[in-house]
Design a protein around this motif. Structure first.
Motif, PDB file in Angstrom:
ATOM      1  N   GLN A 127       7.204  42.809  14.209  1.00 34.55           N
ATOM      2  CA  GLN A 127       8.460  43.383  14.672  1.00 34.55           C
ATOM      3  C   GLN A 127       9.409  42.270  15.088  1.00 34.55           C
ATOM      4  O   GLN A 127       8.997  41.321  15.765  1.00 34.55           O
ATOM      5  N   GLY A 172       4.207  41.552  17.744  1.00 34.91           N
ATOM      6  CA  GLY A 172       3.313  42.172  16.761  1.00 34.91           C
ATOM      7  C   GLY A 172       1.870  41.846  17.080  1.00 34.91           C
ATOM      8  O   GLY A 172       1.546  41.290  18.135  1.00 34.91           O
ATOM      9  N   LEU A 178       7.892  51.608  14.010  1.00 29.20           N
ATOM     10  CA  LEU A 178       7.133  51.146  12.849  1.00 29.20           C
ATOM     11  C   LEU A 178       7.401  52.026  11.628  1.00 29.20           C
ATOM     12  O   LEU A 178       7.656  53.228  11.759  1.00 29.20           O
ATOM     13  N   ASN A 234      10.749  45.521  10.881  1.00 25.03           N
ATOM     14  CA  ASN A 234       9.329  45.685  11.132  1.00 25.03           C
ATOM     15  C   ASN A 234       8.575  45.812   9.821  1.00 25.03           C
ATOM     16  O   ASN A 234       9.150  46.202   8.795  1.00 25.03           O
TER      17      ASN A 234
END
Length: 782
Positions: A662, A625, A138, A672
């Motif tokens: 993502q 996600g 991330l 991401n």
């Protein structure tokens, strides 16, 4: 009392079940990574014919006991090839398994290491298990992958705002979280005054946050538990990995000491921005140095036979910030602080059903402020140091039952604000003594499948705390000392006992749906009180005494959990209510003299927190996600603050939203993005100003009755794999923090201007920290 009777009844049902059980046999062993030899925590082990199983503990150990017969046992873990073993269970035996990396990644690959429907099956409610892979992928502030910042993206976990990595869990403060690293407590988990956490993701194997329904094995805090385990080291071959980022670099080395019998891992991280910029800043008229930090994680583990293991792990980290002006004799300021921990753990397997673990722990947190001006100097030292022993026995009587019991003892040594000064060649020092505390606890807990639809994890923890000498305590009436009491090493100022029942229950509606209930009562005997919205290095830890009572927290939670499309999607809705007693704050105008006990400046009250958490995640496929939203209220009331009027405290966040996306485009590219929105921080407003004798005097409104503007931000990132041939790996990680350069408020101050005609203009101004910040990080492994 009724809660304790309920737990006794539950344990009675469990024991009755055990008596009825026929003769069973046990298969047990360890599940390891085939490449590194490391234990696999939370690997899935189940019997295909029974559709029942277990997960490995933190040491990779599992135990399955069932009726005689021929069974197929299935072993699986994130990113590994599933292994099936057909066994004839007609006696107890050991079966150790090594799982190899799965080189064929399909669109259905899981992004977490747990069983696909574990969120439905487990009794534990309000839990977050964080994968280090997610943390590293991330987008992050200045490219620093951060466990705490990733946890802040989950419902029920809030931040204090811009540039803060502290955890505020369901209305609790940072000091009310139990943060464990290999069973050792970390008292200040922040680097660079709280901008980053002290935990290097390269050194961490697992991270679990428990927000509610806290099991009986954990105690000493009333808000949450964050339990982290360090990696153990490669027992097969030597490996090196690391990265070079915008403000810091990191390096990790691991390998066998004795192949397949002993291994080590050392992981270091340090900032170098200060070394590049400080020489330039020192040429300025009033130089402020760039803060710097470093941390080192080290661990060794030894197989001392088939049934004994020894682990030695340690963490050491330091931060430093300094300022000077006016050259020699000018104003100077320095703030060094840091944590150190050591854990020595020995575990022993008595047989296939009984597993023991004992741990010696050492923690040390120190903080110092030193300042000087001309011939004058000032120094303020504080800290806390612990020595402790912990032990537990895990008993696996049946495939549907796990029993655990244990003990914990911690000896606390508190260093209060020790003041030393030299003013015009005259020395001053405080006369406050070091404080001592003894904390002891016993616990039992049992997890059992009562029926196919009901699973219970019930426990009871008994805790005892004594604040003792040897020291001297001065009692004040205002600023006037009225009494002095001396205590020996075994004399107690105050002794407290707490009975702490814990309960989690899962009611399974169908294969895709379950309802969970959690309840816990916790006592907290040591406290940290802050006047800021974050955990600062200068915050002081204090012991419970005859004046400072233990904090008490009781929480109940109820949740609905549902999976869709063969566990591709997960959804949950949880509601909670938390009641808090003996909460501690500074009074409205705390002023502590050099020899006055700081606890004399505390006020005490109550609080509550309640809310609802909504979570939806896609965990399978190339696109994954989650979306998390929390609606919450947190308030406090103190008889000595605002005449007892209830107010929203600094942790109150009415709305908290996070969106995480993502996308694995192909074998090399990953995209991401994250978006966060949170209600603004509460603050106490100025309602009137008066000019008295040439001085501006502010009149303040009710405490925390004003809220700053809302906080929101979007970050984006991408990872590109440069090389991955099995032996060497490298990638580039690109991230953009605060994509649309939102000027989020860090704090607001009053700008006062005097005009030539005597008019005064006062304007509130906002200070913001970070505009848009693009960064790039190179990661490598070989």
């Amino acid at each position: 009392m009724r809660k304790c009777l309920l737990l006794i009844l539950i344990f009675g049902l469990i024991l009755t079940n055990q008596v009825k059980a026929q003769k069973q046999f046990t298969v047990s062993g360890y599940v390891k990574d085939a490449k590194s030899g490391e234990d696999l925590f939370a690997a899935n082990v189940y019997i295909k014919e029974l559709l029942k199983g277990t997960t490995t503990n933190v040491y990779g150990f599992y135990s399955l006991s069932t009726d005689p017969g021929t069974y197929t046992i299935v072993y699986s873990y994130l990113g590994t090839t599933e292994v099936e073993k057909i066994i004839t269970l007609d006696k107890d035996f050991t079966l150790n398994i090594e799982l190899s990396e799965n080189e064929v990644i399909t669109a259905e690959v899981m992004v977490t290491g747990r069983k696909a429907d574990r969120n439905i099956e487990d009794a534990q409610t309000s839990v977050i298990e964080l994968e280090m892979k997610t943390v590293k992928e991330l987008p992050a502030l200045l490219g620093e992958a951060d466990i705490f910042r990733t946890l802040q993206l989950k419902p029920g976990v809030a931040s204090a705002g811009e540039g803060n990595s502290g955890l505020y869990v369901r209305g609790g403060g940072p000091s009310q979280n139990l943060v464990l690293l290999d069973n050792a407590t970390v008292y200040n988990p922040g680097h660079l005054l709280g901008f980053f956490s002290v935990f290097n993701a390269d050194a961490i194997k697992s991270s679990t946050l428990i927000k509610g329904g806290i099991p009986a094995e954990y105690g000493g805090r009333i808000s949450s538990v964050l339990d982290m385990t360090m990696r153990e080291g490669n027992m097969k071959e030597y490996e090196f990995e690391g990265g070079i980022g915008a403000i810091s670099s990191r390096i990790t080395a691991q390998g066998p000491i004795i192949k397949d019998k002993a291994a080590f891992i050392v992981s270091g991280r340090f900032t170098y921005l200060s070394f590049l910029l400080n020489p330039i800043l020192e040429r300025q008229e009033n130089p402020v140095s760039i803060p710097w930090f470093f941390d080192v994680n080290a661990k060794m583990n030894f197989k001392m036979g088939e049934k004994d293991r020894l682990f030695i792990s340690s963490y050491f980290g330091r931060d430093r910030f300094s300022f000077s002006s006016g050259g020699d004799g000018g104003l100077s300021f320095e703030l060094p602080y840091g944590n150190a921990t050591t854990s020595v753990r020995w575990n022993h397997q008595f047989n296939g059903k009984l597993f023991m673990n004992n741990t010696f722990v050492f923690n040390d947190y120190v903080s110092k402020i030193s300042a000087g001006f001309q011939e004058n100097s000032f120094e303020l030292n504080s800290g806390i140091r612990d020595f402790g022993l912990k032990g537990s026995l895990e008993f696996f009587p049946r495939i549907t039952n796990k029993f655990k019991a244990g003990y914990e003892y911690v000896f606390h040594q508190f260093t209060p604000y020790i003041f030393e000064a030299n003013i015009q060649d005259e020395a001053f020092t405080s006369e406050i003594d070091v404080k001592y505390g003894h904390e002891f606890a016993l616990f039992i807990q049992d997890e059992i499948d009562i029926t196919t639809w009901l699973k219970i994890n019930a426990g009871l923890r008994g805790s005892l705390y004594a604040s003792t000498g040897p020291n001297e305590r001065v009692y004040f009436n205002g600023a006037v000392p009225v009494d002095t009491v001396q205590k020996g090493a075994f004399d107690s100022y105050a002794t407290y006992f707490g009975a702490e029942p814990r309960l989690n229950a899962r009611f399974k509606i169908d294969d895709k749906t379950s309802v969970k209930v959690g309840a816990n009562l916790n006592y907290q005997y040591i406290h940290s009180v802050s006047q800021s919205t974050t955990t600062l290095p200068t915050d002081l830890w204090v012991t419970s005494t005859d004046i400072v009572k233990p904090e008490i927290g009781a929480q109940v939670s109820l949740g609905l959990f549902r999976n869709f499309k063969n566990n591709m999607f997960e959804m949950s809705i949880e509601g909670y209510y938390k009641k808090l007693w003996n909460q501690i704050e500074y009074g409205d105008q705390p002023v502590v003299s050099a020899n006055e006990e700081i606890e004399d400046q505390f006020v005490f009250g109550e609080g509550q927190a309640y809310g609802a958490e909504f979570y939806a995640a896609k965990v399978l496929g190339k696109i994954t996600g989650w979306v998390g939203y929390t609606l919450a209220w947190t308030n406090r009331s103190f008889p000595d603050i605002d005449n007892g009027k209830t107010f929203y405290n600094r942790y109150d966040r009415r709305h908290d939203l996070s969106v995480v996306f993502q996308y694995d485009i192909n074998d090399r590219w990953n995209l991401n993005a994250t978006f966060v929105y949170g209600s603004g921080q509460t603050t106490t407003p100025v309602v009137n100003r008066y000019l008295i004798s040439g001085e501006i005097v502010n009149e303040y409104g009710d405490r925390n009755s004003f809220r700053l503007p809302a906080y929101h931000r979007m970050d984006i990132g991408a990872s590109y794999i440069l090389k991955d041939n099995g032996k060497r790996y490298s990638d580039l990680n690109f991230s953009v923090y605060n994509l649309y350069s939102r000027q989020n408020p860090y704090f607001i101050f009053d700008d006062v201007n005097f005009s030539d005609n005597g008019d005064i203009a006062i304007q509130a101004r906002q200070v913001s920290l970070f505009p848009i910040l693009p960064t790039i990080t190179w990661n490598f492994k070989y």
